[in-house]
Design a protein around this motif. Structure first.
Motif, PDB file in Angstrom:
ATOM      1  N   GLY A  33       0.857  -1.185   0.000  1.00  0.00           N
ATOM      2  CA  GLY A  33       0.000   0.000   0.000  1.00  0.00           C
ATOM      3  C   GLY A  33       0.887   1.227   0.000  1.00  0.00           C
ATOM      4  N   PHE A  34       0.466   2.256  -0.737  1.00  0.00           N
ATOM      5  CA  PHE A  34       1.396   3.350  -0.991  1.00  0.00           C
ATOM      6  C   PHE A  34       0.628   4.573  -1.428  1.00  0.00           C
ATOM      7  N   ILE A  35       0.994   5.715  -0.876  1.00  0.00           N
ATOM      8  CA  ILE A  35       0.345   6.957  -1.305  1.00  0.00           C
ATOM      9  C   ILE A  35       1.424   7.956  -1.692  1.00  0.00           C
ATOM     10  N   VAL A  36       1.230   8.634  -2.819  1.00  0.00           N
ATOM     11  CA  VAL A  36       2.133   9.716  -3.224  1.00  0.00           C
ATOM     12  C   VAL A  36       1.326  10.999  -3.229  1.00  0.00           C
ATOM     13  N   ASN A  37       1.817  11.988  -2.522  1.00  0.00           N
ATOM     14  CA  ASN A  37       1.122  13.275  -2.474  1.00  0.00           C
ATOM     15  C   ASN A  37       1.608  14.221  -3.568  1.00  0.00           C
ATOM     16  N   GLU A  38       0.776  15.199  -3.865  1.00  0.00           N
ATOM     17  CA  GLU A  38       1.121  16.221  -4.864  1.00  0.00           C
ATOM     18  C   GLU A  38       2.522  16.773  -4.630  1.00  0.00           C
ATOM     19  N   ASN A  39       3.301  16.868  -5.687  1.00  0.00           N
ATOM     20  CA  ASN A  39       4.626  17.518  -5.657  1.00  0.00           C
ATOM     21  C   ASN A  39       5.665  16.835  -4.770  1.00  0.00           C
ATOM     22  N   GLU A  40       5.316  15.671  -4.241  1.00  0.00           N
ATOM     23  CA  GLU A  40       6.240  14.992  -3.352  1.00  0.00           C
ATOM     24  C   GLU A  40       7.348  14.323  -4.156  1.00  0.00           C
ATOM     25  N   ARG A  41       8.554  14.272  -3.554  1.00  0.00           N
ATOM     26  CA  ARG A  41       9.674  13.561  -4.196  1.00  0.00           C
ATOM     27  C   ARG A  41      10.013  12.346  -3.349  1.00  0.00           C
ATOM     28  N   ILE A  42       9.850  11.172  -3.922  1.00  0.00           N
ATOM     29  CA  ILE A  42      10.054   9.929  -3.178  1.00  0.00           C
ATOM     30  C   ILE A  42      11.123   9.087  -3.855  1.00  0.00           C
ATOM     31  N   ALA A  43      12.074   8.591  -3.059  1.00  0.00           N
ATOM     32  CA  ALA A  43      13.052   7.626  -3.581  1.00  0.00           C
ATOM     33  C   ALA A  43      12.671   6.240  -3.087  1.00  0.00           C
ATOM     34  N   ILE A  44      12.618   5.283  -4.010  1.00  0.00           N
ATOM     35  CA  ILE A  44      12.394   3.884  -3.653  1.00  0.00           C
ATOM     36  C   ILE A  44      13.747   3.185  -3.709  1.00  0.00           C
ATOM     37  N   ILE A 198       9.333  24.272 -12.992  1.00  0.00           N
ATOM     38  CA  ILE A 198       8.599  24.721 -14.181  1.00  0.00           C
ATOM     39  C   ILE A 198       7.178  24.176 -14.143  1.00  0.00           C
ATOM     40  N   HIS A 199       7.065  22.898 -13.816  1.00  0.00           N
ATOM     41  CA  HIS A 199       5.752  22.264 -13.773  1.00  0.00           C
ATOM     42  C   HIS A 199       5.655  21.416 -12.507  1.00  0.00           C
ATOM     43  N   PRO A 200       4.905  21.871 -11.496  1.00  0.00           N
ATOM     44  CA  PRO A 200       4.795  21.090 -10.269  1.00  0.00           C
ATOM     45  C   PRO A 200       4.237  19.690 -10.545  1.00  0.00           C
ATOM     46  N   MET A 201       4.912  18.690 -10.032  1.00  0.00           N
ATOM     47  CA  MET A 201       4.471  17.291 -10.207  1.00  0.00           C
ATOM     48  C   MET A 201       5.171  16.469  -9.133  1.00  0.00           C
ATOM     49  N   ALA A 202       4.620  15.312  -8.835  1.00  0.00           N
ATOM     50  CA  ALA A 202       5.291  14.402  -7.912  1.00  0.00           C
ATOM     51  C   ALA A 202       6.354  13.617  -8.681  1.00  0.00           C
ATOM     52  N   CYS A 203       7.412  13.198  -7.981  1.00  0.00           N
ATOM     53  CA  CYS A 203       8.448  12.375  -8.612  1.00  0.00           C
ATOM     54  C   CYS A 203       8.687  11.132  -7.769  1.00  0.00           C
ATOM     55  N   VAL A 204       8.684   9.981  -8.407  1.00  0.00           N
ATOM     56  CA  VAL A 204       8.994   8.735  -7.709  1.00  0.00           C
ATOM     57  C   VAL A 204      10.134   8.062  -8.463  1.00  0.00           C
ATOM     58  N   ILE A 205      11.225   7.851  -7.756  1.00  0.00           N
ATOM     59  CA  ILE A 205      12.443   7.397  -8.413  1.00  0.00           C
ATOM     60  C   ILE A 205      12.971   6.136  -7.746  1.00  0.00           C
ATOM     61  N   ASP A 217      11.985  14.000  -0.398  1.00  0.00           N
ATOM     62  CA  ASP A 217      11.194  14.229   0.816  1.00  0.00           C
ATOM     63  C   ASP A 217      11.084  12.941   1.627  1.00  0.00           C
ATOM     64  N   ARG A 218      10.950  11.803   0.924  1.00  0.00           N
ATOM     65  CA  ARG A 218      10.840  10.506   1.603  1.00  0.00           C
ATOM     66  C   ARG A 218      11.712   9.491   0.897  1.00  0.00           C
ATOM     67  N   VAL A 219      12.362   8.656   1.675  1.00  0.00           N
ATOM     68  CA  VAL A 219      13.149   7.556   1.124  1.00  0.00           C
ATOM     69  C   VAL A 219      12.530   6.276   1.668  1.00  0.00           C
ATOM     70  N   ILE A 220      12.117   5.386   0.768  1.00  0.00           N
ATOM     71  CA  ILE A 220      11.387   4.195   1.202  1.00  0.00           C
ATOM     72  C   ILE A 220      12.073   2.950   0.673  1.00  0.00           C
ATOM     73  N   ASP A 221      12.399   2.038   1.572  1.00  0.00           N
ATOM     74  CA  ASP A 221      12.946   0.753   1.155  1.00  0.00           C
ATOM     75  C   ASP A 221      11.777  -0.130   0.722  1.00  0.00           C
ATOM     76  N   VAL A 222      11.824  -0.595  -0.515  1.00  0.00           N
ATOM     77  CA  VAL A 222      10.695  -1.356  -1.067  1.00  0.00           C
ATOM     78  C   VAL A 222      10.350  -2.571  -0.196  1.00  0.00           C
ATOM     79  N   CYS A 223      11.363  -3.136   0.462  1.00  0.00           N
ATOM     80  CA  CYS A 223      11.122  -4.328   1.301  1.00  0.00           C
ATOM     81  C   CYS A 223      10.193  -4.003   2.479  1.00  0.00           C
TER      82      CYS A 223
END
Ligand SMILES: Nc1ncnc2c1ncn2[C@@H]1O[C@H](COP(=O)(O)OP(=O)(O)OP(=O)(O)O)[C@@H](O)[C@H]1O
Ligand SMILES: [Mg+2]
Length: 230
Positions: A33-44, A198-205, A217-223
């Protein structure tokens, strides 16, 4: 849709994602289960083979999970026909692959304008947008270069510009700095930050690269996501 009040800024909700490549093997992810918020930057993050790429493919609608569902910007991807899904992906979702995804017979500017042309935009308008995005990201000098005349870092920056041009609500990138040295890694990450301005968006990397975790903003270990329910 079962969302909590405090999820109102969510641009992506993944529920109960379970995936098996082989029905005889245990799932490679189970009940994520996973939620990404507007403009959030998340590293997986997570070890090789832990399922980072697979999770990115599922969240971006490139792959159907064995079980579970994903909502992007208010629509559940699993409810869409293939045609609607590919249109929706073109409008809402950007994806940057680890290595070359540029079309080698087109120059940088043409590669960046392609998603708009696919969307049905006139070539001249698509070109004008691409010029605008390139100058916003300070890469005008690369416009006429063919992919084989660009460095790996430059190609990744062009791929980011191409993902940005459709103004997605969420941008995914799979190891965008995977093959780069420190200086180019920094350039690619700076381009991502500039793109978000330039264009606000969320990023998941998805990344192995410890040196870029400071950008998120958040670093999440997939495990740690397995068995997490919304
Ligand atoms: N098409 C496929 N068919 C069967 N198994 C697959 C397939 N794609 C991935 N897998 C397996 O699923 C698991 C997760 O793979 P995935 O590519 O998502 O990992 P990853 O965390 O991105 O790894 P890396 O850090 O090496 O990129 C691995 O065990 C992999 O072997
Ligand atoms: Mg991977």
């Amino acid at each position: 849709m079962g969302l909590q009040e405090n999820d109102s800024r969510a641009v992506l909700v993944a529920e109960g994602i379970t995936h098996r490549f082989d029905p005889k093997e245990p799932p490679i992810m189970d009940g994520i289960g996973f939620i990404v918020n507007e403009n959030e930057r998340i590293a997986i993050t997570g070890p090789s083979g832990a399922g980072k790429s697979t999770l990115l493919h599922i969240m971006s609608g490139l792959k159907n999970p064995t079980q579970g569902r994903v909502m992007v910007d208010q629509y559940w991807l699993n409810r869409m026909s293939d045609e609607k899904l590919s249109q929706y992906r073109n409008q809402k979702i950007g994806f940057v692959y680890q290595s070359d995804s540029l079309l080698r017979d087109f120059n940088a500017l043409e590669n960046i304008s392609l998603p708009l042309i696919i969307r049905g935009e006139r070539a001249e308008i698509a070109r004008r947008h691409a010029v605008h995005v390139m100058s916003g990201l300070n890469m005008q000098t690369l416009a006429q270069r063919m992919p084989n005349q660009l460095s790996g870092g430059e190609r990744q920056r062009i791929a980011i510009a191409r993902a940005l041009i459709t103004q997605p609500v969420i941008l995914f990138a799979d190891e965008p700095t995977g093959n780069l040295d420190a200086a180019n890694t920094e350039r690619v990450m700076d381009t991502l930050l500039a793109a978000q301005k330039i264009h606000p968006m969320a990023c998941v990397i998805a990344t192995h690269d410890q040196s870029i975790l400071k950008y998120f903003d958040r670093v999440i270990d997939v495990c740690t996501l397995n068995g997490v329910r919304n």
